[in-house]
Design an enzyme around this catalytic site. Structure first.
Site, PDB file in Angstrom:
ATOM      1  N   ASP A   1       0.856  -1.184   0.000  1.00  0.00           N
ATOM      2  CA  ASP A   1       0.000   0.000   0.000  1.00  0.00           C
ATOM      3  C   ASP A   1       0.893   1.235   0.000  1.00  0.00           C
ATOM      4  O   ASP A   1       1.867   1.311   0.761  1.00  0.00           O
ATOM      5  CB  ASP A   1      -0.894  -0.032   1.256  1.00  0.00           C
ATOM      6  CG  ASP A   1      -1.927   1.076   1.236  1.00  0.00           C
ATOM      7  OD1 ASP A   1      -3.073   0.786   0.886  1.00  0.00           O
ATOM      8  OD2 ASP A   1      -1.575   2.220   1.586  1.00  0.00           O
ATOM      9  N   ILE A   2       0.574   2.214  -0.852  1.00  0.00           N
ATOM     10  CA  ILE A   2       1.368   3.437  -0.907  1.00  0.00           C
ATOM     11  C   ILE A   2       1.109   4.259   0.357  1.00  0.00           C
ATOM     12  O   ILE A   2      -0.039   4.519   0.719  1.00  0.00           O
ATOM     13  CB  ILE A   2       1.018   4.276  -2.153  1.00  0.00           C
ATOM     14  CG1 ILE A   2       1.296   3.470  -3.427  1.00  0.00           C
ATOM     15  CG2 ILE A   2       1.791   5.589  -2.167  1.00  0.00           C
ATOM     16  CD1 ILE A   2       0.878   4.165  -4.702  1.00  0.00           C
TER      17      ILE A   2
ATOM     18  N   GLU B   1      -4.870   2.299  -4.045  1.00  0.00           N
ATOM     19  CA  GLU B   1      -3.404   2.315  -4.050  1.00  0.00           C
ATOM     20  C   GLU B   1      -2.814   1.002  -3.550  1.00  0.00           C
ATOM     21  O   GLU B   1      -1.636   0.913  -3.229  1.00  0.00           O
ATOM     22  CB  GLU B   1      -2.886   3.472  -3.179  1.00  0.00           C
ATOM     23  CG  GLU B   1      -3.171   3.344  -1.696  1.00  0.00           C
ATOM     24  CD  GLU B   1      -4.524   3.923  -1.288  1.00  0.00           C
ATOM     25  OE1 GLU B   1      -4.668   4.253  -0.102  1.00  0.00           O
ATOM     26  OE2 GLU B   1      -5.416   4.050  -2.147  1.00  0.00           O
TER      27      GLU B   1
END
Length: 324
Positions: A201-202, A244
């Protein structure tokens, strides 16, 4: 040919999809007083009248190509002495051998049927005599059908690709990933070939969108997708899971190997030359076991991802190890 097949109470022919006769049973030979030399390696249309050839063209070739079978075609075959043999014709195509098996049932002297055939024969032969207009039209329709089949196959292939592809990043999508994950779990139970799963996950991606706008956010997702595709081997399943979040299946990777690979990925992303803005990712890792289901292994990896975020982000956590 098997003796029972030779003595079936109906005629049997095996032929290519183009109509070249490959084999024939004794019942069919007796039906028209044929010999094998008259038929083997000859075209099925060689024992048909002009009218029946056109009827055969309009019914057999299109249906055998589209459906793989034809049912209940009424034809008049020509016996070796020139007599008409009314038959009911069924055929089925077998792709693995590229052969069409055909059954011919002798219909006897059916007055109504013969009258309809004679009328159709007169009409079609008249059209055929008028500069082959009907035959030319049939060939045009046949070619048009072939072209439309090709277009349909291309369209179906394109739709299939679109259905499993993420429109923004070009990676595989969530649907494809879940199907592959199911396949890996089945394989695990059958062969005990373990694998590992990454969820990444960003970090603080919401602030990227809020500060720079969604177009910039999309560019970041596209660049990360390219980095993932370049980083992992071709046999790895890489997909955008949503928003994301990205997921990766690592074939034949145990806990230590997957943790090491995930940490290398995290570092590569942190120190990559980003065109727009630097990002980091948090990663959760889970390694399969024979008791796992799709839901359970996803839950383990997701829990590990949550732990990476809670411990400060830009971290890798394995579901069974400490944070590194």
């Amino acid at each position: 040919m098997d003796k029972r097949l030779h003595s079936l109470p109906c005629g049997y022919i095996s032929m290519t999809p183009q109509g070249i006769i490959l084999d024939v049973n004794r019942t069919f030979l007796e039906m028209g007083n044929y010999t094998q030399d008259n038929l083997i390696s000859h075209h099925i249309e060689s024992i048909m009248s002009v009218a029946n050839k056109l009827l055969f063209h309009s019914c057999f070739y299109p249906f055998i190509q589209l459906n793989g079978y034809v049912d209940e075609i009424y034809l008049n075959l020509k016996g070796s002495n020139g007599t008409d043999i009314p038959v009911l014709f069924n055929g089925k195509y077998y792709e693995e051998t590229d052969v069409v098996d055909c059954i011919f049932v002798h219909m006897g002297r059916r007055i109504d049927y013969e009258q309809e055939i004679r009328k159709a024969k007169i009409l079609v032969e008249e059209a055929y005599r008028e500069k082959n207009v009907a035959l030319v039209k049939m060939e045009e329709l046949h070619l048009e059908l072939e072209h439309k089949q090709i277009e349909l196959l291309k369209l179906n292939n394109k739709l299939e690709i679109l259905s499993i592809t993420d429109g923004l990043t070009g990676l595989k999508n969530r649907r494809y990933f879940i199907e592959k994950l199911d396949e890996y779990l089945v394989q695990l139970k059958q062969t005990n070939c373990l694998f590992s799963l990454l969820i990444l996950d960003i970090d603080h991606f919401k602030s990227v969108n809020d500060t720079h706008g969604h177009l910039i956010g999309d560019e970041v997702l596209i660049q990360l997708a390219k980095l993932l595709a370049d980083f992992f081997p071709k046999d790895y399943t890489i997909a955008r899971y949503g928003g994301e979040e990205f997921v990766v299946i690592l074939p034949l990777r145990n806990e230590e190997e997957s943790l090491k690979e995930a940490e290398l990925l995290r570092s590569t992303i942190q120190f990559a030359k980003w065109e727009i803005m630097k990002i980091t990712v948090s990663i959760g890792v889970a390694t399969s076991n024979p008791m796992d289901t799709t839901s359970s292994i996803m839950a383990h990896a997701d829990k590990a991802l949550y732990s990476s975020k809670e411990s400060g982000r830009n971290k890798v956590t394995h579901a069974t190890f400490q944070i590194i």
